[in-house]
Scaffold this motif. Structure first.
Motif, PDB file in Angstrom:
ATOM      1  N   ILE A   5      22.056  28.674   0.523  1.00 47.63           N
ATOM      2  CA  ILE A   5      20.838  28.368  -0.237  1.00 47.63           C
ATOM      3  C   ILE A   5      20.410  26.907  -0.066  1.00 47.63           C
ATOM      4  CG2 ILE A   5      21.929  27.768  -2.435  1.00 47.63           C
ATOM      5  CD1 ILE A   5      18.921  30.103  -2.040  1.00 47.63           C
ATOM      6  N   SER A   6      21.346  26.021   0.270  1.00 49.23           N
ATOM      7  CA  SER A   6      20.975  24.607   0.457  1.00 49.23           C
ATOM      8  C   SER A   6      20.096  24.407   1.690  1.00 49.23           C
ATOM      9  CB  SER A   6      22.226  23.726   0.536  1.00 49.23           C
ATOM     10  OG  SER A   6      23.018  24.096   1.641  1.00 49.23           O
ATOM     11  N   TYR A   7      19.995  25.410   2.548  1.00 45.89           N
ATOM     12  CA  TYR A   7      19.140  25.344   3.733  1.00 45.89           C
ATOM     13  C   TYR A   7      17.817  26.071   3.536  1.00 45.89           C
ATOM     14  CZ  TYR A   7      23.311  23.575   5.972  1.00 45.89           C
ATOM     15  OH  TYR A   7      24.401  22.818   6.292  1.00 45.89           O
ATOM     16  N   GLU A   8      17.535  26.427   2.297  1.00 45.65           N
ATOM     17  CA  GLU A   8      16.333  27.191   1.976  1.00 45.65           C
ATOM     18  C   GLU A   8      15.071  26.348   2.122  1.00 45.65           C
ATOM     19  OE1 GLU A   8      15.575  30.317  -1.492  1.00 45.65           O
ATOM     20  OE2 GLU A   8      15.500  28.247  -2.221  1.00 45.65           O
ATOM     21  N   GLY A   9      14.044  26.975   2.693  1.00 45.58           N
ATOM     22  CA  GLY A   9      12.694  26.413   2.747  1.00 45.58           C
ATOM     23  C   GLY A   9      11.864  27.283   1.833  1.00 45.58           C
ATOM     24  N   PRO A  10      11.176  28.298   2.392  1.00 48.35           N
ATOM     25  CA  PRO A  10      10.511  29.281   1.532  1.00 48.35           C
ATOM     26  C   PRO A  10      11.577  30.044   0.737  1.00 48.35           C
ATOM     27  CG  PRO A  10       9.703  29.435   3.787  1.00 48.35           C
ATOM     28  CD  PRO A  10      10.891  28.523   3.818  1.00 48.35           C
ATOM     29  N   PRO A  11      11.221  30.639  -0.376  1.00 43.98           N
ATOM     30  CA  PRO A  11      12.216  31.357  -1.180  1.00 43.98           C
ATOM     31  C   PRO A  11      13.026  32.365  -0.358  1.00 43.98           C
ATOM     32  CG  PRO A  11      10.144  31.226  -2.358  1.00 43.98           C
ATOM     33  CD  PRO A  11       9.889  30.701  -0.971  1.00 43.98           C
ATOM     34  N   ASN A  12      14.349  32.235  -0.466  1.00 44.01           N
ATOM     35  CA  ASN A  12      15.311  33.133   0.194  1.00 44.01           C
ATOM     36  C   ASN A  12      15.264  33.097   1.723  1.00 44.01           C
ATOM     37  OD1 ASN A  12      16.403  34.191  -2.289  1.00 44.01           O
ATOM     38  ND2 ASN A  12      14.457  35.291  -2.497  1.00 44.01           N
ATOM     39  N   CYS A  13      14.638  32.068   2.290  1.00 42.14           N
ATOM     40  CA  CYS A  13      14.527  31.948   3.745  1.00 42.14           C
ATOM     41  C   CYS A  13      15.018  30.576   4.203  1.00 42.14           C
ATOM     42  CB  CYS A  13      13.077  32.117   4.199  1.00 42.14           C
ATOM     43  SG  CYS A  13      12.400  33.736   3.825  1.00 42.14           S
ATOM     44  N   VAL A  14      15.578  30.544   5.404  1.00 40.93           N
ATOM     45  CA  VAL A  14      16.036  29.288   5.993  1.00 40.93           C
ATOM     46  C   VAL A  14      14.816  28.438   6.368  1.00 40.93           C
ATOM     47  CG1 VAL A  14      17.386  28.264   7.869  1.00 40.93           C
ATOM     48  CG2 VAL A  14      18.089  30.462   6.898  1.00 40.93           C
ATOM     49  N   HIS A  15      14.882  27.155   6.073  1.00 43.68           N
ATOM     50  CA  HIS A  15      13.819  26.218   6.421  1.00 43.68           C
ATOM     51  C   HIS A  15      13.619  26.224   7.938  1.00 43.68           C
ATOM     52  CE1 HIS A  15      11.803  22.403   7.134  1.00 43.68           C
ATOM     53  NE2 HIS A  15      11.490  22.375   5.844  1.00 43.68           N
TER      54      HIS A  15
END
Length: 111
Positions: A4-14
């Motif tokens: 989750i620390s790599y999240e950009g949009p909700p529930n997605c990798v940045h």
């Protein structure tokens, strides 16, 4: 797998993390070429959201090689879904030049 620390949009990798992971894996093909490389360019296509907290696979291959560079292509997948693809140009560099660049960067970072 990106948490989750790599999240950009909700529930997605940045997207920047996706690009960095592709750059890293594509660049690792240098071991197949037996040469040191630096990234000359990287083009990433985002094809589907890359979910967090799932197993991902990144594969890459050398598509073309010349005396001075290689073109590498690859993709990131979650199951059967390709979430991103990339093409990179990786420029060959001799070890002395590469080592000098790294030393110079470290020196600049400490000033």
């Amino acid at each position: 797998r990106f948490g989750i620390s790599y999240e950009g949009p909700p529930n997605c990798v940045h997207g920047g993390i996706v690009a960095a992971a592709l750059d890293e894996v594509l660049g690792r093909t240098r071991h197949l070429a037996g040469r040191n490389v630096v990234t000359g360019s990287l083009a990433v296509r985002y094809l589907a959201p890359t979910p967090v907290n799932v197993d991902l696979v990144i594969e890459a291959y050398i598509a073309e090689r010349t005396e001075t560079k290689m073109i590498v292509r690859g993709e990131m997948r979650h199951g059967d879904t390709v979430t991103a693809s990339a093409e990179g140009v990786f420029v060959f560099m001799d070890l002395d030049r590469f080592t000098t660049l790294v030393k110079d960067a470290r020196k600049a970072a400490t000033q």
